[in-house]
Design a protein around this motif. Structure first.
Motif, PDB file in Angstrom:
ATOM      1  N   LYS A 135       7.311 -22.332  49.878  1.00  0.00           N
ATOM      2  CA  LYS A 135       6.956 -22.684  51.192  1.00  0.00           C
ATOM      3  C   LYS A 135       5.837 -23.504  51.305  1.00  0.00           C
ATOM      4  O   LYS A 135       5.794 -24.496  51.886  1.00  0.00           O
ATOM      5  N   SER A 136       4.846 -23.170  50.497  1.00  0.00           N
ATOM      6  CA  SER A 136       3.508 -23.672  50.284  1.00  0.00           C
ATOM      7  C   SER A 136       2.939 -23.409  48.931  1.00  0.00           C
ATOM      8  O   SER A 136       3.122 -22.484  48.495  1.00  0.00           O
ATOM      9  N   PRO A 150       3.714 -32.836  38.827  1.00  0.00           N
ATOM     10  CA  PRO A 150       4.335 -33.685  38.002  1.00  0.00           C
ATOM     11  C   PRO A 150       3.379 -34.220  37.024  1.00  0.00           C
ATOM     12  O   PRO A 150       1.932 -34.609  37.334  1.00  0.00           O
ATOM     13  N   LYS A 151       3.884 -35.127  36.203  1.00  0.00           N
ATOM     14  CA  LYS A 151       3.145 -36.195  35.419  1.00  0.00           C
ATOM     15  C   LYS A 151       2.623 -37.423  36.338  1.00  0.00           C
ATOM     16  O   LYS A 151       3.324 -37.559  37.383  1.00  0.00           O
ATOM     17  N   ALA A 152       1.855 -38.051  36.012  1.00  0.00           N
ATOM     18  CA  ALA A 152       1.292 -39.241  36.871  1.00  0.00           C
ATOM     19  C   ALA A 152       2.566 -40.236  37.379  1.00  0.00           C
ATOM     20  O   ALA A 152       2.579 -40.651  38.379  1.00  0.00           O
ATOM     21  N   GLU A 170      12.420 -27.883  37.300  1.00  0.00           N
ATOM     22  CA  GLU A 170      13.082 -28.484  38.833  1.00  0.00           C
ATOM     23  C   GLU A 170      12.193 -28.818  39.806  1.00  0.00           C
ATOM     24  O   GLU A 170      11.310 -28.183  40.096  1.00  0.00           O
ATOM     25  N   PHE A 171      12.370 -30.009  40.334  1.00  0.00           N
ATOM     26  CA  PHE A 171      11.475 -30.620  41.316  1.00  0.00           C
ATOM     27  C   PHE A 171      11.756 -29.964  42.664  1.00  0.00           C
ATOM     28  O   PHE A 171      12.839 -29.929  43.246  1.00  0.00           O
ATOM     29  N   GLY A 176       6.199 -30.886  46.444  1.00  0.00           N
ATOM     30  CA  GLY A 176       5.651 -31.702  45.496  1.00  0.00           C
ATOM     31  C   GLY A 176       5.492 -31.294  43.978  1.00  0.00           C
ATOM     32  O   GLY A 176       4.884 -32.087  43.238  1.00  0.00           O
ATOM     33  N   GLN A 177       5.902 -30.071  43.887  1.00  0.00           N
ATOM     34  CA  GLN A 177       5.726 -29.730  42.363  1.00  0.00           C
ATOM     35  C   GLN A 177       7.038 -29.186  41.794  1.00  0.00           C
ATOM     36  O   GLN A 177       8.131 -29.061  42.656  1.00  0.00           O
ATOM     37  N   TYR A 178       6.671 -28.991  40.406  1.00  0.00           N
ATOM     38  CA  TYR A 178       8.043 -28.468  39.687  1.00  0.00           C
ATOM     39  C   TYR A 178       8.005 -27.030  39.508  1.00  0.00           C
ATOM     40  O   TYR A 178       6.870 -26.613  39.099  1.00  0.00           O
ATOM     41  N   TYR A 179       9.084 -26.325  39.595  1.00  0.00           N
ATOM     42  CA  TYR A 179       9.204 -24.952  38.882  1.00  0.00           C
ATOM     43  C   TYR A 179       9.864 -24.713  37.648  1.00  0.00           C
ATOM     44  O   TYR A 179      10.830 -25.773  37.418  1.00  0.00           O
TER      45      TYR A 179
END
Length: 566
Positions: A135-136, A150-152, A170-171, A176-179
């Motif tokens: 959620k956040s 993520p990378k640049a 997985e994005f 806006g992050q990957y898990y």
């Protein structure tokens, strides 16, 4: 297959083991149930707890005293229950918590204990923890899982691959992050660096132990100490401290059986898991004897021929190196592996003889034998022609990925036919009626067409069946301590067709000889064995009562001879 003799079961000056050093599970035989495929009581095509309860008398007749139950927790079933959404509830497909309580109680009436399959490297993405986590970035449960920026260029944090194909990252657009997920994207890895995760898991373990289960099989337990940033996935620096903390907080003070799945285990690391002085687990599953038939580059999807000499070297290494430090498990197959008689025996002309031989070769080794459902009647691999007939997520994902990479359909299907996980997951074959007595509904996975010939009903009607051979092996472990605590010594080490060894406890010896081929052969015995007489404990041909200068062995002939002092 492997080892036995723990530090808390040392022999005394007479070469035997004191009663005070014995544990209830030392002479146990474990039977693994894959609930989806064992027995369907409510006619929906999926096996369930009520179905298992209805077959407890069958298992009692076989003689086993432990059931390893593959996951029955609440789950969306992306990976057939190895993706858990609630650790303290039962999947509706399998029944209710009340039925689980009944299974534990009914099994106990038959002197059978239940060990549950605990999946704590990852959860389902439908677990409340993960629903909150995504959620956040500042959610309380965020650090229950492994998130990275993520990378640049927006790509994944690193190029680590999932065991089920594709990226292990997985994005998630919400934050806006990957898990991170080592298996399906619906199986996010738990963050074992978070003390709150440890506390929650420990509390859940104790909740189940208080309900009366006999222990746990711990799925991919060698992965929980990982360091994803350094791409250290197995045997990470935190692994053994985490297990010691778990032991102390949960099962360490109880008389239980715990076994960890550890594909990465070596004899050296296995000692860390199972040395009683370290307070971790009772034993581990190690897979070196399995992976010797996998291609070094392409894994199980490119099978290698079985090499008995290499196999014997692996078995003897594990038998000897852990002989006095730890306890381990003996197995040919499980829910992830092909059927034993298809992989190592002859599922055609010599199915019965080779299945009995494999059973004898396994059960006289040091360790606890594990029987996978259907092994005791000689169930075989299935050869579906169409990829659409398979249900396993690993098989389907890797098929698509490898076909796209240029592997031919024929080559991929050969690997699936030999090593695919659905070989072990076709429904249990109870009788020759429609759907083999497994279900009155439409089975979730097609049955092996040979169920009309290979089934429990016909096995119980035949006094010379594979079932009764297994039953006798189980009984022998309960009455002959040499099978449980005896030292191991390999025989005929360089022979390319015979696997033979000796077990010795005090003045008792057992000589075990197994012809691993479909050919008759002449075996010349060394002088120390010539002329030995004894009791034939078990054989798949006529009983042997004496070892002569040479033995004429029939195809897949196998026997065990007990030698006692005069």
């Amino acid at each position: 297959m492997t080892i036995v003799m723990t530090m808390d079961a040392k022999k005394n000056e007479t070469g035997t083991v004191p009663e005070s050093d014995k544990k209830w599970w030392h002479n146990a035989v474990v039977y693994q149930i894959y609930p989806h495929s064992f027995m369907d009581a409510n006619h929906d095509g999926i096996g369930d707890l009520a179905g298992i309860i209805s077959k407890l008398d069958y298992l009692k007749q076989l003689g086993i005293n432990v059931i390893w139950l593959s996951p029955v927790f609440k789950s969306p079933m992306d990976d057939n229950g190895y993706d858990i959404s609630d650790y303290q509830d039962i999947a509706s497909e399998f029944g209710t918590l009340e039925e689980m309580n009944k299974l534990i109680a009914e099994a106990a009436k038959r002197d059978i204990r239940i060990i549950m399959d605990l999946v704590i490297n990852h959860s389902s993405d439908e677990h409340p923890w993960f629903i909150e986590s995504r959620k956040s970035k500042d959610n309380f449960y965020r650090d229950y899982y492994i998130w990275r920026e993520p990378k640049a260029d927006g790509s994944a944090p690193n190029d680590f691959k999932s065991y089920f194909g594709g990226s292990a990252w997985e994005f998630d657009g919400t934050t806006g992050q990957y898990y991170f997920h080592q298996f399906s994207k619906k199986q996010p890895d738990l963050n074992w660096d978070n003390p709150k995760v440890q506390e929650e898991v420990h509390k859940m373990i104790n909740w189940w132990l208080d309900r009366g289960i006999g222990g746990f099989r711990m799925d991919v337990i060698d992965l929980i100490g990982k360091d994803v940033d350094k791409q250290i996935m197995t045997n990470g620096p935190r692994l053994h401290p985490l297990l010691q903390e778990m032991n102390k907080a949960t099962f360490g003070g109880r008389d239980l059986l715990t076994v960890g799945e550890a594909w990465s285990a070596t004899p050296e690391t296995a000692k860390l898991y199972s040395d009683p002085a370290r307070d971790e687990l009772s034993m581990v599953f190690q897979f070196e004897h399995i992976t010797i038939t996998f291609d070094p580059e392409q894994g199980k999807w490119k099978p290698r021929p079985f090499d008995l000499l290499e196999f014997k070297q692996v078995i003897s290494k594990w038998q000897t190196e852990l002989a006095d430090c730890g306890w381990n498990s003996l197995f040919w197959n499980n829910h992830d592996l092909p059927r034993a008689v298809s992989k190592y025996g002859d599922p055609g002309c010599y199915r019965v003889q080779s299945a009995k031989m494999l059973a004898t070769a396994l059960h006289f080794l040091k360790g606890i034998p594990y029987i996978y459902q259907g092994e005791e009647i000689g169930m075989t691999n299935v050869h579906f022609d169409a990829i659409e007939d398979y249900q396993d997520i690993e098989t389907l994902n890797l098929y698509q990925e490898r076909i796209a990479a240029g592997v031919s359909h024929e080559d991929m299907m050969q690997g699936i036919h030999e090593n695919g996980r659905d070989n072990a997951r076709t429904p249990m074959q109870w009788d020759s009626s429609l759907n083999s007595g497994f279900s009155d509904g439409n089975p979730w996975l097609k049955l092996n067409p040979n169920y009309t010939e290979i089934n429990v009903e016909s096995a119980l009607d035949d006094p010379d069946s594979i079932f009764y051979h297994y039953q006798k092996l189980v009984q022998l472990r309960k009455t002959h301590e040499v099978m449980v605590y005896g030292d191991y010594q390999p025989l005929f080490v360089e022979h390319k067709k015979v696997f033979s060894y000796q077990r010795q406890l005090g003045n008792e010896k057992v000589i075990v000889i197994n012809n691993f081929t479909n050919e008759p052969l002449e075996l010349t015995l060394p002088k120390p064995l010539q002329g030995l007489k004894g009791q034939c404990l078990i054989s798949n041909y006529a009983p042997r009562k004496q070892l002569s200068e040479s033995l004429a062995l029939a195809p897949y002939e196998s026997f065990a001879l007990l030698i006692k002092p005069c």
